[in-house]
Scaffold this motif. Sequence first.
Motif, PDB file in Angstrom:
ATOM      1  N   LEU A 118      11.095  -8.446  22.303  1.00  0.00           N
ATOM      2  CA  LEU A 118       9.638  -8.356  22.185  1.00  0.00           C
ATOM      3  C   LEU A 118       9.078  -9.363  21.170  1.00  0.00           C
ATOM      4  O   LEU A 118       7.863  -9.530  21.054  1.00  0.00           O
ATOM      5  N   LYS A 119       9.933  -9.995  20.385  1.00  0.00           N
ATOM      6  CA  LYS A 119       9.483 -10.982  19.426  1.00  0.00           C
ATOM      7  C   LYS A 119       9.072 -12.261  20.112  1.00  0.00           C
ATOM      8  O   LYS A 119       9.633 -12.620  21.159  1.00  0.00           O
ATOM      9  N   ASP A 120       8.088 -12.971  19.533  1.00  0.00           N
ATOM     10  CA  ASP A 120       7.696 -14.277  20.052  1.00  0.00           C
ATOM     11  C   ASP A 120       7.526 -15.252  18.889  1.00  0.00           C
ATOM     12  O   ASP A 120       8.003 -15.011  17.771  1.00  0.00           O
TER      13      ASP A 120
ATOM     14  N   THR B 279       0.838  -1.193   0.000  1.00  0.00           N
ATOM     15  CA  THR B 279       0.000   0.000   0.000  1.00  0.00           C
ATOM     16  C   THR B 279       0.873   1.244   0.000  1.00  0.00           C
ATOM     17  O   THR B 279       2.086   1.176   0.258  1.00  0.00           O
ATOM     18  N   ILE B 280       0.247   2.367  -0.278  1.00  0.00           N
ATOM     19  CA  ILE B 280       1.005   3.617  -0.296  1.00  0.00           C
ATOM     20  C   ILE B 280       1.584   3.926   1.083  1.00  0.00           C
ATOM     21  O   ILE B 280       2.703   4.436   1.230  1.00  0.00           O
ATOM     22  N   SER B 281       0.843   3.537   2.152  1.00  0.00           N
ATOM     23  CA  SER B 281       1.357   3.771   3.515  1.00  0.00           C
ATOM     24  C   SER B 281       2.563   2.895   3.781  1.00  0.00           C
ATOM     25  O   SER B 281       3.562   3.338   4.384  1.00  0.00           O
ATOM     26  N   GLN B 282       2.480   1.640   3.348  1.00  0.00           N
ATOM     27  CA  GLN B 282       3.617   0.744   3.557  1.00  0.00           C
ATOM     28  C   GLN B 282       4.851   1.246   2.823  1.00  0.00           C
ATOM     29  O   GLN B 282       5.975   1.207   3.354  1.00  0.00           O
ATOM     30  N   GLN B 283       4.646   1.722   1.601  1.00  0.00           N
ATOM     31  CA  GLN B 283       5.793   2.219   0.833  1.00  0.00           C
ATOM     32  C   GLN B 283       6.422   3.433   1.512  1.00  0.00           C
ATOM     33  O   GLN B 283       7.656   3.547   1.606  1.00  0.00           O
ATOM     34  N   ARG B 284       5.603   4.324   2.012  1.00  0.00           N
ATOM     35  CA  ARG B 284       6.145   5.540   2.646  1.00  0.00           C
ATOM     36  C   ARG B 284       6.751   5.233   4.019  1.00  0.00           C
ATOM     37  O   ARG B 284       7.712   5.864   4.452  1.00  0.00           O
ATOM     38  N   ASN B 285       6.158   4.248   4.733  1.00  0.00           N
ATOM     39  CA  ASN B 285       6.702   3.861   6.032  1.00  0.00           C
ATOM     40  C   ASN B 285       8.107   3.289   5.910  1.00  0.00           C
ATOM     41  O   ASN B 285       8.940   3.450   6.815  1.00  0.00           O
ATOM     42  N   LEU B 286       8.380   2.598   4.797  1.00  0.00           N
ATOM     43  CA  LEU B 286       9.735   2.081   4.591  1.00  0.00           C
ATOM     44  C   LEU B 286      10.752   3.216   4.537  1.00  0.00           C
ATOM     45  O   LEU B 286      11.909   3.070   4.923  1.00  0.00           O
ATOM     46  N   GLN B 287      10.317   4.360   4.021  1.00  0.00           N
ATOM     47  CA  GLN B 287      11.199   5.516   3.942  1.00  0.00           C
ATOM     48  C   GLN B 287      11.247   6.295   5.257  1.00  0.00           C
ATOM     49  O   GLN B 287      12.308   6.729   5.719  1.00  0.00           O
ATOM     50  N   ASP B 288      10.073   6.472   5.904  1.00  0.00           N
ATOM     51  CA  ASP B 288       9.979   7.368   7.060  1.00  0.00           C
ATOM     52  C   ASP B 288      10.315   6.678   8.386  1.00  0.00           C
ATOM     53  O   ASP B 288      10.801   7.316   9.329  1.00  0.00           O
ATOM     54  N   ILE B 289       9.983   5.399   8.523  1.00  0.00           N
ATOM     55  CA  ILE B 289      10.247   4.678   9.778  1.00  0.00           C
ATOM     56  C   ILE B 289      11.489   3.826   9.575  1.00  0.00           C
ATOM     57  O   ILE B 289      11.435   2.747   8.967  1.00  0.00           O
ATOM     58  N   LYS B 290      12.616   4.325  10.070  1.00  0.00           N
ATOM     59  CA  LYS B 290      13.871   3.611   9.840  1.00  0.00           C
ATOM     60  C   LYS B 290      13.896   2.294  10.607  1.00  0.00           C
ATOM     61  O   LYS B 290      14.348   1.273  10.090  1.00  0.00           O
ATOM     62  N   LYS B 291      13.404   2.303  11.880  1.00  0.00           N
ATOM     63  CA  LYS B 291      13.322   1.086  12.674  1.00  0.00           C
ATOM     64  C   LYS B 291      12.057   1.102  13.505  1.00  0.00           C
ATOM     65  O   LYS B 291      11.658   2.134  14.042  1.00  0.00           O
ATOM     66  N   THR B 292      11.428  -0.074  13.627  1.00  0.00           N
ATOM     67  CA  THR B 292      10.277  -0.199  14.517  1.00  0.00           C
ATOM     68  C   THR B 292      10.766  -0.543  15.915  1.00  0.00           C
ATOM     69  O   THR B 292      11.938  -0.870  16.130  1.00  0.00           O
ATOM     70  N   LEU B 293       9.855  -0.534  16.853  1.00  0.00           N
ATOM     71  CA  LEU B 293      10.221  -0.859  18.233  1.00  0.00           C
ATOM     72  C   LEU B 293      10.719  -2.285  18.342  1.00  0.00           C
ATOM     73  O   LEU B 293      11.686  -2.571  19.062  1.00  0.00           O
ATOM     74  N   VAL B 294      10.082  -3.202  17.606  1.00  0.00           N
ATOM     75  CA  VAL B 294      10.508  -4.609  17.659  1.00  0.00           C
ATOM     76  C   VAL B 294      11.906  -4.763  17.094  1.00  0.00           C
ATOM     77  O   VAL B 294      12.689  -5.615  17.544  1.00  0.00           O
ATOM     78  N   ASP B 295      12.245  -3.907  16.100  1.00  0.00           N
ATOM     79  CA  ASP B 295      13.611  -3.951  15.581  1.00  0.00           C
ATOM     80  C   ASP B 295      14.611  -3.494  16.641  1.00  0.00           C
ATOM     81  O   ASP B 295      15.724  -4.029  16.765  1.00  0.00           O
ATOM     82  N   VAL B 296      14.215  -2.478  17.413  1.00  0.00           N
ATOM     83  CA  VAL B 296      15.120  -1.951  18.441  1.00  0.00           C
ATOM     84  C   VAL B 296      15.219  -2.917  19.622  1.00  0.00           C
ATOM     85  O   VAL B 296      16.280  -3.119  20.205  1.00  0.00           O
TER      86      VAL B 296
END
Length: 787
Positions: free
Chosen positions: A626-628, A605-622
């Motif tokens: 928190l992963k299960d 989606t357009i949001s997913q495409q833009r999030n790849l650019q704007d959100i460098k890392k998510t909380l789970v990445d940091v």
Amino acid sequence: MLKHYLLAAGFALSVTAPGVAQTTNSGTDKFKQLETELPTPNTYRTASGAPGHDYWQQRADYNIRVKLDDDKQAITGSEDITYTNLSPDVLTYLWVQLDQNILDKNSITTATQVGQVQEKMTFPAMEYLMNSDFDGGFKIESVKMKGGKDLPHVINHTMMRIDLPTPLRPKQNVTFSISWRYNINDQLKINERSGYEFFPEDKNYLYEIAQFYPRMAVYSDFQGWQHKQFLGNGEFALPFGDYKVSITAPADHVVGATGTLQNPDQVLSAAQRKRLASAENASKPVLIVTQQEAERAEQGSKAKSTKTWMFAAKNVRDFAWCSSRKFIWDAMQIKEQGKPVMCMSYYPKEGNPLWGKYSTEVVAHTIKTYSKFTIPYQYPVAISVHGPVGGMEYPMICFNGGRPEKDGTYTADRKYGMISVIIHEVGHNFFPMIVNSDERQWTWMDEGLNTFVQYLTEQEWERDYPSRRGEPKNIVDYMRTDKSLQTPIMTNSESVLQFGNNAYAKPATALNILRETVMGRQLFDYAFKEYATRWAYKHPTPADFFRTMEDASGVDLDWFWRGWFYTTDHTDLSIEGVKWYTVDSKNPEVENAKKRELINAAPKTISQQRNLQDIKKTLVDVKPDLKDFYNNYDPTATTDADRARYQKYYSGLTPAQQQRLNAGVHFYEVELKNNGGLVMPVIVQMTYEDGKQEVVNIPAEIWRKNNEHVTKVFVTEKPVVAFSLDPYLQTADTDLSNNSYPQKAAPSRFELFQQQQQAPLNPMQQQSALQQKEQKPLNNTTGGGSN
């Protein structure tokens, strides 16, 4: 793109069972039988469409004497009519047609003609509104019994009632005489079916003469006397009989007519008789009167003396003739099932080179082709005469237009138009001159059927002949016009709104669709030939045609006659939607692979495409803690438990069920809608993923449970990427934009132009100008451009 649905194995896709309607009809049942609309069968006309064992028809035999006045353009004549009553009825009076009275100043046609005054008008248009000062119509001088006693008679416009001194009983006949005169109309000013053309260059006349004598009306089992007034459109209903006709004309005229010439020694020169005899074994037309001879006659002093040409014709419904000193005359004899037919043409030099090259060849081709599709031609001659306008038909003779430019060049339209009009008018020998329908009531029964066989004949003349009528695509513009501008085919001739479309084109197209799409050529051709055979030299009605076509083919066509002939509905079928189903095989390896393919192919989606650019890392990445389990879970992975369940399921199936499960077939549910109201066969073209195509023909009965909306399931072994309706333009569908799924845009074009100050040169003239520039001669035989 087709939307994909998964069909679970073990569950059936919903398919309408026979006898169960998907929904109910909201309007009239279009498959209702025509029984209430058609006349009740009887001993005269059977339910099968054939003449009954008590069928009868009247007979009228004529002995006619006429004289042509070339100075006054007038006809004087007298006739003896022997009328035989073969009906079971007693007749106290007879009705005679006076069709020339349409040109009387006080005719109904003149009184009821309509028009409008425009701010700018041509002189002919103005003269039309003013009416002509032409003194037309029959001047009846006497009506007498054989022996000279006057007969009481009453003239009612174009009809005349003759009161008999004693009733005419069954199997009796009566002979009476009529004398008359009338003035011949100028065809270029009063465009009627016959008349004269004046050539100012050489001050000669060319006469095409018809409706020149009072003619018996038809008395039939289904309507009694046919005494509808002749108003202009509805042509003629006439009984059969034998004719003896004597035509007195200037001695330097050449005369052609219905029937065979009885006194060639008195009217033809020895050279002409020799040439005519040589035409009996000719493979191409032989000139009986050459152009040089015709030119000498038209340029010489006009003969003051006369000759009388005598003709005889057996078992015909009418008689017509032509006369001029300008005539070139050629002939060629053919054999039709062993019977000789002399094909001939009469034309002035102004018709060449077109007429000398084509006319008689077209006559011969028409006789052969029509005989193949109907019945063998029975008459001894077939004649084409070239006059100034249009085309008109009579037994064994017809009048046809189509003249080249004065320099001898012509357009492709002029060439094919001339060939087509000759085919059409010569074809009328079969409809209605032999299959003798009532033109005054039902124009389509002769014009429509004849136009259809004309189309077949044109296509046998030349590959991809540019036929104007017959192909379904050519009727679309008419069919899509507002219904207020249309009338059903089953409309009286004088009440039709668009005469050419309604009486010629639409019925011809309907028959072509019957032949190619509904019935197939084999069934149609047999039934059509049966109709012609049953009703040759008889008086058929629409019911006889409808019933015979069904009886001889075994095809229920009431829905077709109802839609095409009794309504102004049109064809407009559309694909409203398509659903694509495949079977869930239950095999985890197969189904999970499909799921992965779909997931990977799904666009972000357009949001997913833009999030790849704007959100460098998510909380789970940091914070990886928190992963299960579900962060690493693959729902498309196949487990041992999945495999075990599948093996247990698969082993419980029969071999046939296992084969169906693994077949990999595709189910497509296609939603169809009837927008135009005319139920028609559904021709579906499927385009597969590999580019190959398949066409499926579904009979019109698919609409029998619901005339407006149905769904159809197609099962294929390969994926379908597109569906389309009527790919070969078979059904006269008026809107192709809704025929495809996925929808395709229909291309169109527009043209840029500048106003022209004068008519452009035709292609032959352009070639001539170029060759003159290069000092080369124009070859009329091969020139003329493409179709």
